[in-house]
Design an enzyme around this catalytic site. Structure first.
Site, mmCIF file in Angstrom:
data_model
loop_
_atom_site.group_PDB
_atom_site.id
_atom_site.type_symbol
_atom_site.label_atom_id
_atom_site.label_comp_id
_atom_site.label_asym_id
_atom_site.label_seq_id
_atom_site.Cartn_x
_atom_site.Cartn_y
_atom_site.Cartn_z
ATOM 1 C CE1 TYR A 133 -17.240 27.390 48.869
ATOM 2 C CE2 TYR A 133 -18.212 26.696 46.788
ATOM 3 C CZ TYR A 133 -18.234 26.732 48.170
ATOM 4 O OH TYR A 133 -19.243 26.094 48.856
ATOM 5 C CE1 TYR A 172 -3.221 3.008 0.620
ATOM 6 C CE2 TYR A 172 -1.756 3.563 2.433
ATOM 7 C CZ TYR A 172 -2.781 3.903 1.568
ATOM 8 O OH TYR A 172 -3.361 5.143 1.652
ATOM 9 C CG HIS A 196 -2.495 14.234 0.143
ATOM 10 N ND1 HIS A 196 -2.817 13.817 -1.124
ATOM 11 C CD2 HIS A 196 -2.891 13.217 0.972
ATOM 12 C CE1 HIS A 196 -3.361 12.614 -1.076
ATOM 13 N NE2 HIS A 196 -3.421 12.230 0.183
ATOM 14 N NE ARG A 238 -13.715 28.304 51.909
ATOM 15 C CZ ARG A 238 -14.990 27.956 52.050
ATOM 16 N NH1 ARG A 238 -15.311 26.710 52.365
ATOM 17 N NH2 ARG A 238 -15.950 28.844 51.871
ATOM 18 C CG ASN A 251 -0.148 7.917 6.484
ATOM 19 O OD1 ASN A 251 -1.057 8.286 7.203
ATOM 20 N ND2 ASN A 251 -0.313 7.053 5.501
#
Length: 512
Positions: A277, A52, A82, A280, A194
């Site tokens: 919060y 391939y 590509h 803390r 790839n």
């Protein structure tokens, strides 16, 4: 010089090559391994074995057999077709990281490329030739095809590169550097594109930036604690040990050491019993953020030494195996996870900014203004922080849950890992601006409290940052201050961050 083997590249070495321009090279053993692997490809081609992407078409064209005389053209056509990236280019640092990671992956000797090809990647790194690579266009499986195609074009002397501070044609840069354009042979174009090196490169840069940003965020949060006379009992060692999250305990320990000699912090019941919060719960939130960073680090450390192209050639067994190592799912998940940590670092910082500027939540001048009413002070800085935090929330949506089939449904599940990584990096820029705003506000607050009462560690941070941004004595264009301070936080050396910590406390950072 760092010798690439494909198997033991570290984050420290990546940092040295990418940010400090250290050179790289290949050992004799790596050259021999690459040549042996290439010899296997040539022997299998001679035997007319169908492989391939070597003597077949790509994707849906995998069943089309290519004649021997067209094998080199097949690889060149692959790169040209590509190279469909769009948008602004990646930074030079990311481009350089992609070169490094691709060279390292190919150095393992399973990709069937000539040593000459890997040497070309190495020569680009050492010459400071960085391909211009559009940042958009990758699905994150069959690898980062579009970005890596643009990288490959530069190796061939085509398109553009960044070189010596300018954007120039690749052919001119090669000529000035005394290099020859690469000519692709069978398998080599596919081997170059790839892989997961675009998403991994962005991920590595994001990780390195996030690690520094989190340390800076802790230090800035400590100054905010001083500006708001925060209660130190919430950082007690016993409290955090009984919950059991290591990162939470480490954060609390660092805050305790940073503020060890502060005369601005308080104890519970001294002024108030509990803080909000956002003060803390600094260890609990930052500790969880560190967990996302550590998870991403683990996956990226694996991926920078991974073989991710297809097919792979195993010389000893004379096997050519088609598989899916190019699929970016592990990095997609890792980058989506670290995005949560980035988002929450900004979220909790913005809440502390609100507590610094809101006169209903503190006893400081409203909006830290030197002349409240006539001058707005830090009022709109909090708006900007809120806007950046809100934008981060949209970017934090996981890219990895999406998939769009491609190549006529042959490639029917993809990772979108490069999108996840790009969003993480964009969120980092937003978050750095948020903590820059917190630092501006915290410095103003401690000035009202008394700089001489600060911890020695936060005092040094204050003095360094004051060299970048002056005190607010009247309204001015604060956008400039935010950007200057964010740039300083991004670009000053990590050693400077550590210099801010006195010698007796530095071991806490290094241990964690």
């Amino acid at each position: 010089m760092i010798r690439l083997t494909g198997r033991n590249l570290t984050f420290d070495e990546v940092n040295r090559v990418v940010f400090k321009q250290e050179n790289v090279g290949l050992s004799d053993q790596t050259h021999a391994r690459l040549q042996a692997n290439r010899d296997t490809v040539e022997a299998l081609l001679h035997e007319k074995k169908t492989m391939y992407g070597i003597n077949t078409g790509f994707g849906k064209f995998s069943d089309v057999i290519i004649e021997d005389k067209d094998l080199d053209d097949l690889q060149l056509n692959l790169i040209h077709s590509h190279a469909c990236g769009v948008g602004r280019p990646f930074s030079e640092k990311i481009s350089r990281t992609m070169l490094l990671l691709r060279a390292n992956a190919l150095s393992q000797g399973y990709s069937g490329v000539r040593p000459l090809l890997v040497n070309q990647l190495v020569d680009f790194i050492n010459a400071g030739i960085h391909p211009v690579i559009p940042e958009k266009g990758s699905l994150g499986a069959s690898g980062d095809l579009a970005p890596l195609s643009h990288l490959t074009l530069a190796l061939l002397g085509e398109e553009e590169v960044f070189y010596q501070g300018k954007r120039v044609t690749a052919s001119n840069a090669l000529n000035e550097a005394g290099l020859e354009p690469l000519q692709l042979k069978a398998k080599e174009g596919l081997a170059l594109i790839n892989g997961t090196q675009a998403m991994t490169a962005v991920g590595v840069v994001s990780y390195l930036e996030m690690e520094k940003l989190l340390h800076q965020s802790e230090h800035i949060a400590a100054m905010t604690l001083e500006g708001l006379q925060g209660i130190m009992d919430a950082f007690d060692e016993n409290l955090h040990q009984v919950r059991g999250h290591v990162e939470q305990s480490e954060t609390a320990e660092r805050i305790r050491h940073i503020l060890q000699d502060s005369k601005l912090t308080t104890k519970q019941g001294e002024i108030r019993v509990q803080d909000a919060y956002s003060l803390r719960c600094i260890p609990q939130v930052f500790g969880a953020c560190w967990q996302t960073v550590n998870y991403a680090k683990e996956k990226l450390e694996t991926e920078i030494n991974a073989v991710t192209d297809n097919p792979l050639i195993f010389s000893e067994q004379e096997k050519v195996i088609s598989g899916g190592n190019f699929h970016g799912q592990p990095i997609a998940f890792a980058m989506d996870f670290i995005k949560l940590g980035i988002a929450e670092t900004a979220n909790i910082s913005e809440r502390r900014i609100e507590r610094l500027v809101n006169p209903q939540l503190n006893d400081l001048p409203p909006f830290l203004s030197p002349n409240p009413g006539l001058e707005s002070g830090a009022m709109i800085m909090q708006y900007s922080a809120a806007s950046l935090v809100s934008e981060n929330k949209t970017l934090a949506h996981p890219a990895s849950v999406d998939s769009i089939p491609s190549s006529a449904n042959q490639e029917d599940h993809v990772s979108m890992g490069t999108i996840a990584a790009r969003h993480a990096l964009e969120m980092l820029q937003n978050t750095r601006r948020v903590i820059a705003i917190e630092l501006i506000c915290a410095m103003q607050a401690v000035e009202y409290r008394g700089v001489e009462l600060m911890a020695s560690s936060t005092r040094e941070l204050y003095e360094r940052a004051r060299n970048i941004v002056p005190s607010i004595t009247k309204d001015r264009v604060f956008s400039t201050d935010i950007e200057k301070l964010a740039d300083w936080l991004k670009n000053h050396e990590e050693s400077e961050v550590r210099q801010i910590i006195s010698e007796d406390r530095r071991e806490v950072y290094e241990r964690s």
